[in-house]
Each structure stands twice: as structure tokens, then as C-alpha cells.
Design an enzyme around this catalytic site. Structure first.
Site, mmCIF file in Angstrom:
data_model
loop_
_atom_site.group_PDB
_atom_site.id
_atom_site.type_symbol
_atom_site.label_atom_id
_atom_site.label_comp_id
_atom_site.label_asym_id
_atom_site.label_seq_id
_atom_site.Cartn_x
_atom_site.Cartn_y
_atom_site.Cartn_z
ATOM 1 N N ASP A 179 36.065 43.695 40.614
ATOM 2 C CA ASP A 179 35.806 43.628 39.164
ATOM 3 C C ASP A 179 34.902 44.736 38.621
ATOM 4 O O ASP A 179 34.032 44.479 37.771
ATOM 5 C CB ASP A 179 35.202 42.265 38.805
ATOM 6 C CG ASP A 179 36.111 41.104 39.155
ATOM 7 O OD1 ASP A 179 37.230 41.338 39.660
ATOM 8 O OD2 ASP A 179 35.707 39.944 38.946
ATOM 9 N N LYS A 208 43.056 38.777 38.654
ATOM 10 C CA LYS A 208 42.687 37.420 39.087
ATOM 11 C C LYS A 208 42.104 36.630 37.909
ATOM 12 O O LYS A 208 41.210 37.099 37.222
ATOM 13 C CB LYS A 208 41.682 37.494 40.239
ATOM 14 C CG LYS A 208 40.368 38.179 39.928
ATOM 15 C CD LYS A 208 39.524 38.238 41.194
ATOM 16 C CE LYS A 208 38.100 38.670 40.959
ATOM 17 N NZ LYS A 208 37.336 37.939 39.951
ATOM 18 N N CYS A 252 31.589 36.737 41.321
ATOM 19 C CA CYS A 252 32.927 37.038 41.844
ATOM 20 C C CYS A 252 32.913 37.638 43.245
ATOM 21 O O CYS A 252 33.853 37.412 44.024
ATOM 22 C CB CYS A 252 33.672 37.938 40.864
ATOM 23 S SG CYS A 252 34.109 37.034 39.357
#
Ligand code: C5J
Length: 226
Positions: A30, A135, A168
Site C-alpha cells: 500500500d 485488496k 495493513c
């Protein structure tokens, strides 16, 4: 390349991390404009995005190193379909952000696939042959094809960087650990809006003999090829 030139031995916590680079992937979680740049989703939640910028240069060094060794590279994006059909209301309604997922912000619709803010930052742009995973959750394995992709390529070990450490990145490492991967987190290549959460996460990953995996410095990885 000789057999030994694929071997990687990294001085890590809680002990030596060993892998064969042919069965190892770098996973960058990310590293998106929405989290790292001013005006993105991270800031709408009240965070100081500059905290995450500290991970960019180390992650870029790690990426160059992985590419130089021919390692598989995986980039993830936390993102949702434009109709938000993969965004549970509980996620969208949580907290008091000034912009919610799907709202129009300075970099387009927040955390929506294909919007400018959802892109990976320029310094870490994927190149041809690298895997890109969109995701909808915090973990990279939930509702994605990542496990299948890694299994098809016989990947057994994962080296992680990315943001945010305790959300994450940690979720993805725990998911990976439960699926049988040995996981290493590179300290400088990950960051949190809350430095004490990063520190706590590093400690909890390596605790109890590596209950989630290993942690190490960037230097230890870069020196680790035998
Ligand atoms: C968050 C992430 N913190 N990539 N996402 O919402 O860690």
C-alpha cells in the site's frame, strides 16, 4: 549464477532469516498516494502523512535490490470498486474522517481503484513482470488471488515493506504466516502514522521466537546475499 548466489542470510530478530531468493518475493504494501501524500485518505483521518514518507527512500532501495537479484516483486493497493460493492458499510462508516471511502477528494475518489490518489507513489512504480494486487481489506490475502499467485511460483518466503506497519503490513504478515510463509519485515521500509505503534509491531512480530516472523534493518538485507 551458482547455487549459493541465490542464498540469502539476514541477521534478523529473533535470529537468522534464511531463504533462497528464487523462492522469495518482496511484498510492498500500500505505498499509495492516498496514504503517503498530503490530501489523501490518511490525512482525512487526521493523520500526519509525513510520518509515512520516511519509508519511501528505504523501500525504493529495497525494491532496487530485489529487482537486481531477479526476485519476484508484489505491490499491493488498498482499493475498492467504483460502486463500493467490496467495501463493507462498517469500513466506510467507521470514525469521523473529513472524507469517506468513495468521496471525491483532492486526488479523486478516496481509495477507489483507478483514481489518482489510489496509485502507487511515483518513486515505487511497478514495472512489467511485477505483480499488482488490489485488496479491499487490510490483509493482502483476503479476497485476492495473492496466495495462488505465490503458490504457482513456488514462493515460500516473503520480505515485507510498506505502510502502515501495524495495520495493513502486520495484517498481511499474519495472513501470510498462517498460510505457511516465512516472513521478514524490513524496519526502515515500513512506517506508521504512530511511531510507537511501529515499534510495538516490530517487537510483537519477532516475539516468542518469531511468532509472526522476523524483523531486520535494511542494511542487514542488503548485506545478506552470500
Ligand atoms: C490503513 C493501511 N491504515 N494500508 N491502511 O487504513 O495500513
Amino acid at each position: 549464477m551458482s547455487e549459493s548466489s541465490h542464498a540469502l542470510r539476514v541477521q534478523a530478530q529473533p535470529g537468522m532469516f534464511r531463504c533462497d531468493m528464487r523462492n522469495t518475493a518482496l511484498v510492498l504494501i500500500d505505498m499509495q498516494r492516498d496514504f503517503i501524500e498530503p490530501g489523501g485518505f490518511g490525512e482525512t483521518l487526521g493523520n500526519d502523512a509525513s510520518q509515512l514518507a520516511q519509508a519511501v527512500e528505504p523501500a525504493a532501495r529495497l525494491l532496487r535490490w530485489a529487482r537486481a537479484h531477479g526476485m519476484l516483486v508484489v505491490h499491493t493497493r488498498e482499493s475498492h470498486a467504483p460502486d463500493l460493492s467490496d467495501c463493507p458499510p462498517a469500513k466506510r462508516c467507521r470514525g469521523e474522517p473529513s472524507l469517506r471511502i468513495g468521496d471525491m477528494g483532492p486526488m479523486g475518489r478516496v481509495l477507489v481503484r483507478g483514481e489518482p490518489g489510489n496509485a502507487i507513489i511515483d518513486a515505487l512504480q511497478p514495472i512489467a513482470g511485477e505483480v499488482e494486487i488490489d485488496k479491499p481489506g487490510k490483509g493482502a490475502f483476503y479476497a485476492t488471488g495473492l496466495h495462488d499467485i505465490l503458490q504457482r511460483r513456488a514462493v515460500t518466503h516473503l520480505i515485507f515493506g510498506g505502510v502502515t506497519t501495524e495495520v495493513c503490513v502486520q495484517t498481511s504478515m499474519r495472513e501470510a504466516n498462517d498460510r505457511g510463509y516465512d516472513c521478514l519485515l524490513v524496519e526502515e521500509a515500513t512506517a506508521s502514522y504512530f511511531p510507537h505503534f511501529k515499534q510495538a509491531t516490530l517487537e510483537m512480530i519477532a516475539a516468542q521466537g518469531g511468532i509472526v516472523g522476523w524483523t531486520c534493518t535494511l542494511d542487514a538485507v542488503l548485506r545478506g546475499v552470500s
